[in-house]
Design a protein around this motif. Structure first.
Motif, mmCIF file in Angstrom:
data_model
loop_
_atom_site.group_PDB
_atom_site.id
_atom_site.type_symbol
_atom_site.label_atom_id
_atom_site.label_comp_id
_atom_site.label_asym_id
_atom_site.label_seq_id
_atom_site.Cartn_x
_atom_site.Cartn_y
_atom_site.Cartn_z
ATOM 1 N N GLU A 282 0.824 -1.215 0.000
ATOM 2 C CA GLU A 282 0.000 0.000 0.000
ATOM 3 C C GLU A 282 0.858 1.264 0.000
ATOM 4 O O GLU A 282 0.451 2.300 -0.509
ATOM 5 C CB GLU A 282 -0.961 0.007 1.190
ATOM 6 C CG GLU A 282 -1.996 -1.092 1.140
ATOM 7 C CD GLU A 282 -2.824 -1.069 -0.128
ATOM 8 O OE1 GLU A 282 -3.257 0.024 -0.567
ATOM 9 O OE2 GLU A 282 -3.050 -2.155 -0.693
ATOM 10 N N MET A 283 2.055 1.185 0.559
ATOM 11 C CA MET A 283 2.958 2.347 0.617
ATOM 12 C C MET A 283 3.650 2.597 -0.719
ATOM 13 O O MET A 283 4.116 3.710 -0.975
ATOM 14 C CB MET A 283 4.042 2.109 1.677
ATOM 15 C CG MET A 283 3.549 2.099 3.094
ATOM 16 S SD MET A 283 4.804 1.568 4.278
ATOM 17 C CE MET A 283 6.099 2.790 4.025
ATOM 18 N N GLU A 284 3.721 1.592 -1.564
ATOM 19 C CA GLU A 284 4.468 1.673 -2.817
ATOM 20 C C GLU A 284 3.979 2.828 -3.690
ATOM 21 O O GLU A 284 2.784 3.016 -3.891
ATOM 22 C CB GLU A 284 4.297 0.358 -3.589
ATOM 23 C CG GLU A 284 5.182 0.237 -4.793
ATOM 24 C CD GLU A 284 5.036 -1.123 -5.446
ATOM 25 O OE1 GLU A 284 5.085 -1.168 -6.678
ATOM 26 O OE2 GLU A 284 4.862 -2.118 -4.728
ATOM 27 N N GLY A 285 4.930 3.622 -4.194
ATOM 28 C CA GLY A 285 4.618 4.719 -5.103
ATOM 29 C C GLY A 285 4.126 5.985 -4.435
ATOM 30 O O GLY A 285 3.758 6.946 -5.112
ATOM 31 N N PHE A 286 4.096 6.038 -3.132
ATOM 32 C CA PHE A 286 3.646 7.220 -2.398
ATOM 33 C C PHE A 286 4.626 8.359 -2.670
ATOM 34 O O PHE A 286 5.818 8.236 -2.409
ATOM 35 C CB PHE A 286 3.615 6.871 -0.906
ATOM 36 C CG PHE A 286 2.456 7.454 -0.146
ATOM 37 C CD1 PHE A 286 1.157 7.286 -0.572
ATOM 38 C CD2 PHE A 286 2.676 8.162 1.019
ATOM 39 C CE1 PHE A 286 0.091 7.807 0.143
ATOM 40 C CE2 PHE A 286 1.625 8.700 1.734
ATOM 41 C CZ PHE A 286 0.332 8.518 1.295
ATOM 42 N N SER A 287 4.150 9.492 -3.188
ATOM 43 C CA SER A 287 5.019 10.623 -3.529
ATOM 44 C C SER A 287 5.399 11.419 -2.278
ATOM 45 O O SER A 287 4.766 11.284 -1.225
ATOM 46 C CB SER A 287 4.312 11.553 -4.514
ATOM 47 O OG SER A 287 3.265 12.251 -3.865
ATOM 48 N N GLU A 288 6.400 12.276 -2.395
ATOM 49 C CA GLU A 288 6.813 13.089 -1.248
ATOM 50 C C GLU A 288 5.680 14.014 -0.803
ATOM 51 O O GLU A 288 5.468 14.222 0.383
ATOM 52 C CB GLU A 288 8.067 13.903 -1.556
ATOM 53 C CG GLU A 288 8.566 14.669 -0.349
ATOM 54 C CD GLU A 288 9.939 15.280 -0.527
ATOM 55 O OE1 GLU A 288 10.335 16.051 0.359
ATOM 56 O OE2 GLU A 288 10.619 14.998 -1.520
ATOM 57 N N HIS A 289 4.963 14.565 -1.767
ATOM 58 C CA HIS A 289 3.822 15.424 -1.431
ATOM 59 C C HIS A 289 2.796 14.636 -0.603
ATOM 60 O O HIS A 289 2.270 15.140 0.400
ATOM 61 C CB HIS A 289 3.167 15.983 -2.703
ATOM 62 C CG HIS A 289 1.881 16.691 -2.441
ATOM 63 N ND1 HIS A 289 1.817 17.934 -1.837
ATOM 64 C CD2 HIS A 289 0.599 16.315 -2.664
ATOM 65 C CE1 HIS A 289 0.543 18.292 -1.714
ATOM 66 N NE2 HIS A 289 -0.206 17.327 -2.207
ATOM 67 N N GLU A 290 2.500 13.404 -1.019
ATOM 68 C CA GLU A 290 1.537 12.580 -0.283
ATOM 69 C C GLU A 290 2.049 12.225 1.117
ATOM 70 O O GLU A 290 1.279 12.206 2.071
ATOM 71 C CB GLU A 290 1.241 11.294 -1.060
ATOM 72 C CG GLU A 290 0.449 11.535 -2.334
ATOM 73 C CD GLU A 290 0.356 10.292 -3.180
ATOM 74 O OE1 GLU A 290 -0.778 9.956 -3.587
ATOM 75 O OE2 GLU A 290 1.396 9.656 -3.429
ATOM 76 N N VAL A 291 3.358 11.944 1.219
ATOM 77 C CA VAL A 291 3.939 11.606 2.516
ATOM 78 C C VAL A 291 3.768 12.767 3.486
ATOM 79 O O VAL A 291 3.470 12.573 4.663
ATOM 80 C CB VAL A 291 5.439 11.241 2.377
ATOM 81 C CG1 VAL A 291 6.107 11.117 3.726
ATOM 82 C CG2 VAL A 291 5.594 9.954 1.580
ATOM 83 N N ARG A 292 3.933 13.988 2.993
ATOM 84 C CA ARG A 292 3.860 15.170 3.852
ATOM 85 C C ARG A 292 2.428 15.673 4.092
ATOM 86 O O ARG A 292 2.193 16.446 5.003
ATOM 87 C CB ARG A 292 4.707 16.290 3.264
ATOM 88 C CG ARG A 292 6.191 15.947 3.230
ATOM 89 C CD ARG A 292 7.025 17.104 2.709
ATOM 90 N NE ARG A 292 8.414 16.751 2.547
ATOM 91 C CZ ARG A 292 9.305 16.705 3.544
ATOM 92 N NH1 ARG A 292 8.944 16.996 4.759
ATOM 93 N NH2 ARG A 292 10.554 16.363 3.297
ATOM 94 N N ASP A 293 1.473 15.233 3.293
ATOM 95 C CA ASP A 293 0.094 15.701 3.386
ATOM 96 C C ASP A 293 -0.715 14.842 4.373
ATOM 97 O O ASP A 293 -0.913 13.646 4.139
ATOM 98 C CB ASP A 293 -0.554 15.651 2.002
ATOM 99 C CG ASP A 293 -1.993 16.105 1.997
ATOM 100 O OD1 ASP A 293 -2.421 16.794 2.946
ATOM 101 O OD2 ASP A 293 -2.708 15.770 1.033
ATOM 102 N N PRO A 294 -1.192 15.435 5.481
ATOM 103 C CA PRO A 294 -1.939 14.647 6.473
ATOM 104 C C PRO A 294 -3.174 13.945 5.901
ATOM 105 O O PRO A 294 -3.468 12.813 6.278
ATOM 106 C CB PRO A 294 -2.353 15.676 7.531
ATOM 107 C CG PRO A 294 -1.368 16.790 7.381
ATOM 108 C CD PRO A 294 -1.005 16.822 5.924
ATOM 109 N N SER A 295 -3.893 14.593 4.989
ATOM 110 C CA SER A 295 -5.092 13.944 4.436
ATOM 111 C C SER A 295 -4.716 12.760 3.549
ATOM 112 O O SER A 295 -5.425 11.748 3.520
ATOM 113 C CB SER A 295 -5.962 14.944 3.677
ATOM 114 O OG SER A 295 -5.256 15.485 2.582
ATOM 115 N N ALA A 296 -3.595 12.843 2.836
ATOM 116 C CA ALA A 296 -3.128 11.708 2.032
ATOM 117 C C ALA A 296 -2.675 10.562 2.932
ATOM 118 O O ALA A 296 -2.914 9.393 2.626
ATOM 119 C CB ALA A 296 -1.996 12.140 1.105
#
Length: 159
Positions: free
Chosen positions: A109-123
């Motif tokens: 499920e973590m695969e391909g998670f972008s840096e923006h998504e990692v830093r975004d609480p809603s993502a």
């Protein structure tokens, strides 16, 4: 330096994990259950044990690449479920036994998670829901009679 916790914060924390009760949703309204094995007669007193949240934290953080880069992110994941104390103890023990089998499900499920998504609480919240759903689907496919109510991402580090 660290911030000293107040008595209120200490009371609200579950010392078996890094998850505080204030981080969790309110439990659903349910009927309380009678302890297993109790024989209920008309003149006997029955002790009722109310359902409660139980928590399981994976022993090691999960680490994956940020998107398609060589950078990494690491996160800790905890799981919660609501039910009788007896059922909760069984689920915690079963999750400890299955931890090695569950790690690849979370990593997928973590695969391909972008840096923006990692830093975004809603993502990250959306990722936690995907993790919960993937774990529950995995339990069903294995014939396990358990279900996770909430997956919680307790910390995230980007390198």
């Amino acid at each position: 330096f660290f911030k000293q916790k107040t008595a209120y914060e200490i009371r609200n924390c579950d010392w078996s994990s890094d998850v505080c009760s204030s981080d969790l949703p309110e439990p659903p309204p349910e009927e309380t259950s009678v302890a297993e094995g109790d024989n209920v007669g008309s003149d006997e007193t029955v002790q009722i044990i109310p359902p409660a949240y139980r928590y399981f934290s994976f022993t090691m953080p999960f680490t994956a690449n940020v998107g398609t880069t060589l950078r990494l992110f690491s996160m800790e994941v905890s799981l919660s479920f609501f039910g009788s104390p007896f059922e909760g103890d069984v689920i915690v023990l079963r999750l400890k036994e299955m931890e090695a089998q569950l790690r690849p499900v979370v990593l997928a499920e973590m695969e391909g998670f972008s840096e923006h998504e990692v830093r975004d609480p809603s993502a990250r919240d959306a990722l936690a829901i995907r993790i919960r759903d993937a774990l529950n689907a995995n339990f069903r496919s294995l014939g396990e009679d358990m279900q996770i109510d909430t997956a919680i991402i307790t910390s995230v580090i980007v390198t």
